[in-house]
Design a protein around this motif. Structure first.
Motif, PDB file in Angstrom:
ATOM      1  N   GLY A 150      96.409   0.351  10.579  1.00 21.99           N
ATOM      2  CA  GLY A 150      96.220   0.359  12.023  1.00 21.99           C
ATOM      3  C   GLY A 150      97.059   1.418  12.711  1.00 21.99           C
ATOM      4  N   LEU A 151      98.257   1.649  12.189  1.00 20.95           N
ATOM      5  CA  LEU A 151      99.125   2.697  12.729  1.00 20.95           C
ATOM      6  C   LEU A 151      98.418   4.046  12.697  1.00 20.95           C
ATOM      7  CD1 LEU A 151     102.186   3.523  13.498  1.00 20.95           C
ATOM      8  CD2 LEU A 151     102.357   4.121  11.078  1.00 20.95           C
ATOM      9  N   LEU A 152      97.750   4.332  11.587  1.00 22.51           N
ATOM     10  CA  LEU A 152      97.080   5.623  11.419  1.00 22.51           C
ATOM     11  C   LEU A 152      95.890   5.767  12.360  1.00 22.51           C
ATOM     12  CD1 LEU A 152      97.179   5.701   7.516  1.00 22.51           C
ATOM     13  CD2 LEU A 152      98.668   6.961   9.078  1.00 22.51           C
ATOM     14  N   VAL A 153      95.164   4.676  12.573  1.00 23.37           N
ATOM     15  CA  VAL A 153      94.016   4.726  13.483  1.00 23.37           C
ATOM     16  C   VAL A 153      94.486   4.821  14.929  1.00 23.37           C
ATOM     17  CG1 VAL A 153      91.999   3.465  14.332  1.00 23.37           C
ATOM     18  CG2 VAL A 153      92.506   3.503  11.884  1.00 23.37           C
ATOM     19  N   ASP A 154      95.487   4.036  15.283  1.00 24.71           N
ATOM     20  CA  ASP A 154      95.968   4.038  16.666  1.00 24.71           C
ATOM     21  C   ASP A 154      96.572   5.378  17.077  1.00 24.71           C
ATOM     22  OD1 ASP A 154      95.199   1.562  17.642  1.00 24.71           O
ATOM     23  OD2 ASP A 154      96.961   0.532  16.856  1.00 24.71           O
ATOM     24  N   PHE A 155      97.120   6.115  16.123  1.00 28.30           N
ATOM     25  CA  PHE A 155      97.678   7.428  16.438  1.00 28.30           C
ATOM     26  C   PHE A 155      96.685   8.560  16.191  1.00 28.30           C
ATOM     27  CE2 PHE A 155     101.902   5.379  16.356  1.00 28.30           C
ATOM     28  CZ  PHE A 155     102.452   5.967  17.484  1.00 28.30           C
ATOM     29  N   GLY A 156      95.449   8.208  15.826  1.00 28.66           N
ATOM     30  CA  GLY A 156      94.411   9.218  15.679  1.00 28.66           C
ATOM     31  C   GLY A 156      94.452  10.007  14.392  1.00 28.66           C
ATOM     32  N   VAL A 157      95.280   9.580  13.437  1.00 26.05           N
ATOM     33  CA  VAL A 157      95.310  10.265  12.139  1.00 26.05           C
ATOM     34  C   VAL A 157      93.993  10.023  11.404  1.00 26.05           C
ATOM     35  CG1 VAL A 157      96.492  10.429   9.909  1.00 26.05           C
ATOM     36  CG2 VAL A 157      97.813  10.047  12.006  1.00 26.05           C
ATOM     37  N   LEU A 158      93.491   8.800  11.498  1.00 24.78           N
ATOM     38  CA  LEU A 158      92.196   8.439  10.933  1.00 24.78           C
ATOM     39  C   LEU A 158      91.303   7.922  12.054  1.00 24.78           C
ATOM     40  CD1 LEU A 158      93.369   6.437   7.765  1.00 24.78           C
ATOM     41  CD2 LEU A 158      92.719   8.849   7.871  1.00 24.78           C
ATOM     42  N   LEU A 179      84.294  -5.581  13.668  1.00 23.80           N
ATOM     43  CA  LEU A 179      84.647  -6.597  12.679  1.00 23.80           C
ATOM     44  C   LEU A 179      83.823  -6.329  11.428  1.00 23.80           C
ATOM     45  CD1 LEU A 179      86.076  -9.249  11.867  1.00 23.80           C
ATOM     46  CD2 LEU A 179      84.138 -10.486  12.874  1.00 23.80           C
ATOM     47  N   LEU A 180      84.512  -5.990  10.327  1.00 25.18           N
ATOM     48  CA  LEU A 180      83.824  -5.561   9.115  1.00 25.18           C
ATOM     49  C   LEU A 180      84.275  -6.372   7.905  1.00 25.18           C
ATOM     50  CD1 LEU A 180      84.294  -1.705   9.587  1.00 25.18           C
ATOM     51  CD2 LEU A 180      82.255  -3.020  10.125  1.00 25.18           C
ATOM     52  N   PRO A 181      83.374  -6.576   6.943  1.00 26.87           N
ATOM     53  CA  PRO A 181      83.784  -7.221   5.691  1.00 26.87           C
ATOM     54  C   PRO A 181      84.634  -6.258   4.873  1.00 26.87           C
ATOM     55  CG  PRO A 181      81.517  -6.489   5.527  1.00 26.87           C
ATOM     56  CD  PRO A 181      81.930  -6.260   6.956  1.00 26.87           C
ATOM     57  N   PRO A 182      85.504  -6.758   4.002  1.00 25.12           N
ATOM     58  CA  PRO A 182      86.366  -5.861   3.216  1.00 25.12           C
ATOM     59  C   PRO A 182      85.599  -4.950   2.269  1.00 25.12           C
ATOM     60  CG  PRO A 182      86.549  -8.134   2.458  1.00 25.12           C
ATOM     61  CD  PRO A 182      85.788  -8.177   3.738  1.00 25.12           C
ATOM     62  N   SER A 183      84.344  -5.288   1.981  1.00 28.60           N
ATOM     63  CA  SER A 183      83.537  -4.461   1.085  1.00 28.60           C
ATOM     64  C   SER A 183      82.852  -3.304   1.804  1.00 28.60           C
ATOM     65  CB  SER A 183      82.462  -5.327   0.417  1.00 28.60           C
ATOM     66  OG  SER A 183      81.630  -5.939   1.404  1.00 28.60           O
ATOM     67  N   HIS A 184      82.917  -3.270   3.129  1.00 27.24           N
ATOM     68  CA  HIS A 184      82.234  -2.215   3.881  1.00 27.24           C
ATOM     69  C   HIS A 184      82.841  -0.848   3.535  1.00 27.24           C
ATOM     70  CE1 HIS A 184      80.769   0.208   7.250  1.00 27.24           C
ATOM     71  NE2 HIS A 184      79.856  -0.730   7.441  1.00 27.24           N
ATOM     72  N   PRO A 185      82.006   0.180   3.358  1.00 32.97           N
ATOM     73  CA  PRO A 185      82.522   1.510   3.009  1.00 32.97           C
ATOM     74  C   PRO A 185      83.612   2.016   3.946  1.00 32.97           C
ATOM     75  CG  PRO A 185      80.138   1.469   2.778  1.00 32.97           C
ATOM     76  CD  PRO A 185      80.525   0.156   3.388  1.00 32.97           C
ATOM     77  N   ALA A 186      83.492   1.706   5.241  1.00 33.33           N
ATOM     78  CA  ALA A 186      84.508   2.176   6.192  1.00 33.33           C
ATOM     79  C   ALA A 186      85.862   1.535   5.906  1.00 33.33           C
ATOM     80  CB  ALA A 186      84.067   1.867   7.624  1.00 33.33           C
ATOM     81  N   ILE A 187      85.860   0.263   5.519  1.00 31.74           N
ATOM     82  CA  ILE A 187      87.115  -0.426   5.212  1.00 31.74           C
ATOM     83  C   ILE A 187      87.710   0.104   3.912  1.00 31.74           C
ATOM     84  CG2 ILE A 187      88.167  -2.647   4.657  1.00 31.74           C
ATOM     85  CD1 ILE A 187      87.423  -2.334   7.595  1.00 31.74           C
ATOM     86  N   VAL A 188      86.868   0.301   2.910  1.00 31.34           N
ATOM     87  CA  VAL A 188      87.358   0.816   1.627  1.00 31.34           C
ATOM     88  C   VAL A 188      87.974   2.201   1.816  1.00 31.34           C
ATOM     89  CG1 VAL A 188      86.718   1.469  -0.724  1.00 31.34           C
ATOM     90  CG2 VAL A 188      85.669  -0.541   0.336  1.00 31.34           C
ATOM     91  N   GLU A 189      87.287   3.067   2.563  1.00 31.65           N
ATOM     92  CA  GLU A 189      87.816   4.410   2.799  1.00 31.65           C
ATOM     93  C   GLU A 189      89.084   4.359   3.652  1.00 31.65           C
ATOM     94  OE1 GLU A 189      84.936   7.262   4.157  1.00 31.65           O
ATOM     95  OE2 GLU A 189      83.357   6.407   2.898  1.00 31.65           O
ATOM     96  N   TRP A 190      89.107   3.482   4.645  1.00 35.47           N
ATOM     97  CA  TRP A 190      90.288   3.324   5.512  1.00 35.47           C
ATOM     98  C   TRP A 190      91.502   2.917   4.682  1.00 35.47           C
ATOM     99  CZ3 TRP A 190      91.196  -1.624   8.820  1.00 35.47           C
ATOM    100  CH2 TRP A 190      92.324  -1.461   9.634  1.00 35.47           C
ATOM    101  N   ARG A 191      91.316   1.944   3.824  1.00 39.14           N
ATOM    102  CA  ARG A 191      92.430   1.467   3.007  1.00 39.14           C
ATOM    103  C   ARG A 191      92.869   2.527   1.993  1.00 39.14           C
ATOM    104  NH1 ARG A 191      91.392  -4.010   0.324  1.00 39.14           N
ATOM    105  NH2 ARG A 191      93.652  -4.252   0.483  1.00 39.14           N
ATOM    106  N   ALA A 192      91.898   3.232   1.400  1.00 40.32           N
ATOM    107  CA  ALA A 192      92.238   4.271   0.431  1.00 40.32           C
ATOM    108  C   ALA A 192      93.032   5.396   1.093  1.00 40.32           C
ATOM    109  CB  ALA A 192      90.965   4.824  -0.214  1.00 40.32           C
ATOM    110  N   MET A 193      92.597   5.807   2.274  1.00 40.42           N
ATOM    111  CA  MET A 193      93.311   6.860   2.990  1.00 40.42           C
ATOM    112  C   MET A 193      94.681   6.385   3.457  1.00 40.42           C
ATOM    113  SD  MET A 193      91.775   9.684   2.850  1.00 40.42           S
ATOM    114  CE  MET A 193      92.970  10.461   3.935  1.00 40.42           C
ATOM    115  N   THR A 194      94.798   5.096   3.735  1.00 42.26           N
ATOM    116  CA  THR A 194      96.101   4.553   4.129  1.00 42.26           C
ATOM    117  C   THR A 194      97.116   4.723   3.008  1.00 42.26           C
ATOM    118  OG1 THR A 194      95.146   2.937   5.673  1.00 42.26           O
ATOM    119  CG2 THR A 194      97.328   2.449   4.793  1.00 42.26           C
ATOM    120  N   VAL A 195      96.707   4.439   1.781  1.00 44.02           N
ATOM    121  CA  VAL A 195      97.606   4.605   0.635  1.00 44.02           C
ATOM    122  C   VAL A 195      98.064   6.060   0.525  1.00 44.02           C
ATOM    123  CG1 VAL A 195      97.768   4.508  -1.885  1.00 44.02           C
ATOM    124  CG2 VAL A 195      96.620   2.669  -0.645  1.00 44.02           C
TER     125      VAL A 195
END
Length: 255
Positions: A150-158, A179-195
């Protein structure tokens, strides 16, 4: 319990299921948790593979990670991603990897956020109380969860791509939070980019301060900077809820 319609807990059924399955997992893995199926027997398991150097007990983080990944694998929902007949837990297919995938599983992204959280939570007390020195901690990743991400999205990094989500992912007409399921491509990419970005943030802070990874670990960055920062910016931007900029449908095992 204190949970009711006025004091709800997200993913209560999933959390209760985890606890039920935990008992079964402990009993099924005596090599890690002993014949009496107690989590504390992990200490004996780790000590058996440790090296004594003077007054210091050196322990690799790899056996701890293996014990948690393998020993706790039965707790995860059977509906999760399967590979070779095994439920992988917090592992999800990433559609962005489909084109480059050559073998089964090449498009899977492992997060294991809760297992990582448990590992970080165990390292510090074992080092402080037992006086152990864990090695290989630098191989662990950041935690791909809603505060760090959320930090990355709120600051516009993602950012979400324009029109990437259909209207039904916005259940509240008064809110712009999807509101998205954890399997949604946007969530998977968001989490991967967060790492990935968490490693970059940690490196940038160290360079700014002129210190090494040993002096400022990733775990310290997560606790004192990104997780705390994610909570603070969320409270500032969404004072009514303090929630993340993207909501995940949680069953108590992913959040």
């Amino acid at each position: 319990m204190q949970v009711d319609e006025f004091n709800p807990m997200v993913g209560l059924e999933g959390r209760a299921s985890l606890l039920t399955n935990l008992g079964k997992a402990l009993e099924a893995n005596p090599q890690f948790f002993g014949q009496d199926a107690r989590p504390g027997n992990l200490i004996d398991f780790l000590q058996a593979s440790s090296i004594k150097e003077g007054s210091t007990q050196r322990v690799s983080v790899a056996p701890l990670w293996a014990a948690l990944i393998e020993g706790l694998s039965p707790i995860w929902p059977a509906t999760r991603t399967m590979l070779g007949g095994i439920s992988l837990g917090d592992v999800w297919p990433c559609s962005a990897l489909n084109a480059s995938s050559k073998a089964e599983g090449d498009n899977l992204v492992p997060f294991h956020k809760l297992t990582g959280w448990i590992t970080y939570s165990l390292l510090e007390p074992m080092e402080k109380i037992l006086g152990w020195k864990f090695e290989g901690v630098e191989d662990m990743t950041g935690l791909p969860e809603y505060r760090n991400g959320g930090l990355l999205v709120d600051f516009g990094v993602l950012t979400l791509r324009p029109n990437a989500l259909s209207p039904h992912f916005y259940p509240d007409p008064k809110s712009t939070i999807p509101l998205l399921p954890p399997s949604h491509p946007a969530i998977v990419e968001w989490r991967a980019m967060t790492v990935i970005e968490l490693d970059r943030i940690a490196d940038a802070i160290r360079q700014k301060l002129g210190i090494t990874a040993a002096e400022l670990t990733l775990a310290q960055v997560l606790e004192s900077a990104t997780w705390k920062g994610g909570r603070e910016i969320a409270r500032k931007k969404r004072p009514e809820t303090g929630g993340p900029p993207i909501d995940i449908e949680s069953d108590g095992t992913v959040f």
